[in-house]
Design a protein around this motif. Structure first.
Motif, PDB file in Angstrom:
ATOM      1  N   SER A   2      79.518 148.671  63.726  1.00 60.03           N
ATOM      2  CA  SER A   2      78.474 148.029  62.920  1.00 60.03           C
ATOM      3  C   SER A   2      77.662 149.046  62.143  1.00 60.03           C
ATOM      4  CB  SER A   2      77.547 147.201  63.812  1.00 60.03           C
ATOM      5  OG  SER A   2      78.247 146.119  64.364  1.00 60.03           O
ATOM      6  N   TRP A   3      77.416 150.212  62.753  1.00 62.43           N
ATOM      7  CA  TRP A   3      76.637 151.238  62.065  1.00 62.43           C
ATOM      8  C   TRP A   3      77.410 151.828  60.890  1.00 62.43           C
ATOM      9  CZ3 TRP A   3      71.661 152.038  61.996  1.00 62.43           C
ATOM     10  CH2 TRP A   3      70.895 151.515  63.028  1.00 62.43           C
ATOM     11  N   VAL A   4      78.698 151.989  61.040  1.00 65.36           N
ATOM     12  CA  VAL A   4      79.521 152.501  59.939  1.00 65.36           C
ATOM     13  C   VAL A   4      79.486 151.509  58.774  1.00 65.36           C
ATOM     14  CG1 VAL A   4      81.887 153.077  59.244  1.00 65.36           C
ATOM     15  CG2 VAL A   4      80.999 153.863  61.449  1.00 65.36           C
ATOM     16  N   ILE A   5      79.629 150.225  59.092  1.00 59.99           N
ATOM     17  CA  ILE A   5      79.586 149.185  58.048  1.00 59.99           C
ATOM     18  C   ILE A   5      78.208 149.153  57.394  1.00 59.99           C
ATOM     19  CG2 ILE A   5      79.710 146.706  57.669  1.00 59.99           C
ATOM     20  CD1 ILE A   5      82.331 146.925  58.856  1.00 59.99           C
ATOM     21  N   LEU A   6      77.153 149.279  58.187  1.00 62.68           N
ATOM     22  CA  LEU A   6      75.799 149.252  57.639  1.00 62.68           C
ATOM     23  C   LEU A   6      75.565 150.438  56.702  1.00 62.68           C
ATOM     24  CD1 LEU A   6      73.022 147.900  57.548  1.00 62.68           C
ATOM     25  CD2 LEU A   6      72.378 149.331  59.505  1.00 62.68           C
ATOM     26  N   ILE A   7      75.980 151.612  57.100  1.00 57.56           N
ATOM     27  CA  ILE A   7      75.808 152.798  56.257  1.00 57.56           C
ATOM     28  C   ILE A   7      76.617 152.653  54.969  1.00 57.56           C
ATOM     29  CG2 ILE A   7      76.303 155.275  56.108  1.00 57.56           C
ATOM     30  CD1 ILE A   7      75.543 155.350  59.166  1.00 57.56           C
ATOM     31  N   THR A   8      77.838 152.165  55.085  1.00 57.85           N
ATOM     32  CA  THR A   8      78.662 151.932  53.898  1.00 57.85           C
ATOM     33  C   THR A   8      78.004 150.904  52.976  1.00 57.85           C
ATOM     34  OG1 THR A   8      80.654 152.453  55.163  1.00 57.85           O
ATOM     35  CG2 THR A   8      80.953 151.238  53.092  1.00 57.85           C
ATOM     36  N   SER A   9      77.431 149.877  53.562  1.00 59.46           N
ATOM     37  CA  SER A   9      76.739 148.859  52.772  1.00 59.46           C
ATOM     38  C   SER A   9      75.513 149.427  52.078  1.00 59.46           C
ATOM     39  CB  SER A   9      76.331 147.680  53.666  1.00 59.46           C
ATOM     40  OG  SER A   9      77.472 147.041  54.172  1.00 59.46           O
ATOM     41  N   GLY A  10      74.819 150.345  52.740  1.00 59.08           N
ATOM     42  CA  GLY A  10      73.682 151.015  52.113  1.00 59.08           C
ATOM     43  C   GLY A  10      74.114 151.870  50.932  1.00 59.08           C
ATOM     44  N   ILE A  11      75.245 152.540  51.076  1.00 59.50           N
ATOM     45  CA  ILE A  11      75.790 153.321  49.959  1.00 59.50           C
ATOM     46  C   ILE A  11      76.143 152.396  48.798  1.00 59.50           C
ATOM     47  CG2 ILE A  11      77.738 154.757  49.232  1.00 59.50           C
ATOM     48  CD1 ILE A  11      77.722 155.868  52.189  1.00 59.50           C
ATOM     49  N   SER A  42      78.256 144.919  49.514  1.00 51.75           N
ATOM     50  CA  SER A  42      77.064 145.423  50.187  1.00 51.75           C
ATOM     51  C   SER A  42      76.385 144.336  51.016  1.00 51.75           C
ATOM     52  CB  SER A  42      76.081 145.991  49.146  1.00 51.75           C
ATOM     53  OG  SER A  42      74.918 146.466  49.770  1.00 51.75           O
ATOM     54  N   MET A  43      76.196 143.179  50.423  1.00 54.02           N
ATOM     55  CA  MET A  43      75.558 142.067  51.150  1.00 54.02           C
ATOM     56  C   MET A  43      76.435 141.579  52.299  1.00 54.02           C
ATOM     57  SD  MET A  43      72.595 141.307  50.001  1.00 54.02           S
ATOM     58  CE  MET A  43      71.590 141.664  48.593  1.00 54.02           C
ATOM     59  N   GLY A  44      77.735 141.510  52.053  1.00 52.77           N
ATOM     60  CA  GLY A  44      78.646 141.090  53.119  1.00 52.77           C
ATOM     61  C   GLY A  44      78.624 142.054  54.293  1.00 52.77           C
ATOM     62  N   GLY A  45      78.614 143.341  53.991  1.00 54.51           N
ATOM     63  CA  GLY A  45      78.545 144.338  55.057  1.00 54.51           C
ATOM     64  C   GLY A  45      77.236 144.282  55.818  1.00 54.51           C
ATOM     65  N   LEU A  46      76.142 144.077  55.089  1.00 53.68           N
ATOM     66  CA  LEU A  46      74.836 143.948  55.744  1.00 53.68           C
ATOM     67  C   LEU A  46      74.844 142.748  56.687  1.00 53.68           C
ATOM     68  CD1 LEU A  46      71.820 144.672  56.113  1.00 53.68           C
ATOM     69  CD2 LEU A  46      71.364 143.276  54.068  1.00 53.68           C
ATOM     70  N   ALA A  47      75.350 141.628  56.208  1.00 51.52           N
ATOM     71  CA  ALA A  47      75.410 140.422  57.047  1.00 51.52           C
ATOM     72  C   ALA A  47      76.267 140.652  58.280  1.00 51.52           C
ATOM     73  CB  ALA A  47      75.951 139.250  56.223  1.00 51.52           C
ATOM     74  N   TRP A  48      77.394 141.326  58.101  1.00 52.37           N
ATOM     75  CA  TRP A  48      78.280 141.596  59.232  1.00 52.37           C
ATOM     76  C   TRP A  48      77.608 142.507  60.249  1.00 52.37           C
ATOM     77  CZ3 TRP A  48      80.945 145.262  61.973  1.00 52.37           C
ATOM     78  CH2 TRP A  48      82.037 144.812  62.706  1.00 52.37           C
ATOM     79  N   ALA A  49      76.949 143.565  59.760  1.00 52.28           N
ATOM     80  CA  ALA A  49      76.289 144.519  60.661  1.00 52.28           C
ATOM     81  C   ALA A  49      75.151 143.865  61.438  1.00 52.28           C
ATOM     82  CB  ALA A  49      75.774 145.714  59.864  1.00 52.28           C
ATOM     83  N   MET A  50      74.493 142.879  60.826  1.00 53.88           N
ATOM     84  CA  MET A  50      73.366 142.214  61.489  1.00 53.88           C
ATOM     85  C   MET A  50      73.794 141.366  62.676  1.00 53.88           C
ATOM     86  SD  MET A  50      70.789 141.002  58.525  1.00 53.88           S
ATOM     87  CE  MET A  50      69.707 142.141  57.686  1.00 53.88           C
ATOM     88  N   ARG A  51      75.085 141.203  62.866  1.00 51.82           N
ATOM     89  CA  ARG A  51      75.543 140.506  64.071  1.00 51.82           C
ATOM     90  C   ARG A  51      75.297 141.351  65.314  1.00 51.82           C
ATOM     91  NH1 ARG A  51      81.525 138.466  62.900  1.00 51.82           N
ATOM     92  NH2 ARG A  51      81.781 140.723  62.979  1.00 51.82           N
ATOM     93  N   ASP A  52      75.283 142.693  65.148  1.00 53.09           N
ATOM     94  CA  ASP A  52      75.125 143.586  66.289  1.00 53.09           C
ATOM     95  C   ASP A  52      73.859 144.435  66.239  1.00 53.09           C
ATOM     96  OD1 ASP A  52      77.623 142.846  67.418  1.00 53.09           O
ATOM     97  OD2 ASP A  52      78.643 144.196  66.029  1.00 53.09           O
ATOM     98  N   ILE A  53      73.252 144.565  65.069  1.00 51.14           N
ATOM     99  CA  ILE A  53      72.067 145.415  64.900  1.00 51.14           C
ATOM    100  C   ILE A  53      70.887 144.501  64.601  1.00 51.14           C
ATOM    101  CG2 ILE A  53      71.034 147.286  63.539  1.00 51.14           C
ATOM    102  CD1 ILE A  53      73.946 148.153  62.851  1.00 51.14           C
TER     103      ILE A  53
END
Length: 107
Positions: A2-11, A42-53
């Motif tokens: 989730s953190w990798v996806i979140l960081i990628t989404s931030g980029i 970016s939004m999709g990755g943020l949404a996905w990461a928010m399942r665990d973070i």
């Protein structure tokens, strides 16, 4: 993961923000296309990461990464002036983002 996806989404947030500025109100095709693609990813990755973070941590990290990279890119390309205070503030922002990761207790 989730953190990798979140960081990628931030980029990708920095990518879409920069492309939005370069699109000149959606009058230029390729910056507009890049904006749309990066925004969706970016939004999709943020949404996905928010399942665990937790939402507060995830959103703050996402925005912080996007903001820091957008400003840094703008300074690198000469669109924004560079100053020591701006660099220091960016370093502080990055430190806060890392701090949020370190104190995150997860779900």
């Amino acid at each position: 993961m989730s953190w990798v996806i979140l960081i990628t989404s931030g980029i990708l947030e920095a990518v879409w923000a920069t492309a939005l500025g370069k699109s000149e109100g959606f009058t230029k095709l390729w910056p507009s296309v890049i904006f749309g693609g990066a925004l969706i990813l970016s939004m999709g990755g943020l949404a996905w990461a928010m399942r665990d973070i937790p939402i507060g941590t995830a959103y703050a990290v996402w925005v912080g990464i996007g903001a820091a990279l957008t400003v840094a890119w703008s300074m690198i390309t000469g669109d924004t002036s560079v100053s020591w205070i701006k660099v220091a503030l960016l370093v502080g922002l990055i430190g806060c983002i890392i701090g949020l990761k370190l104190v995150d207790d997860g779900h």
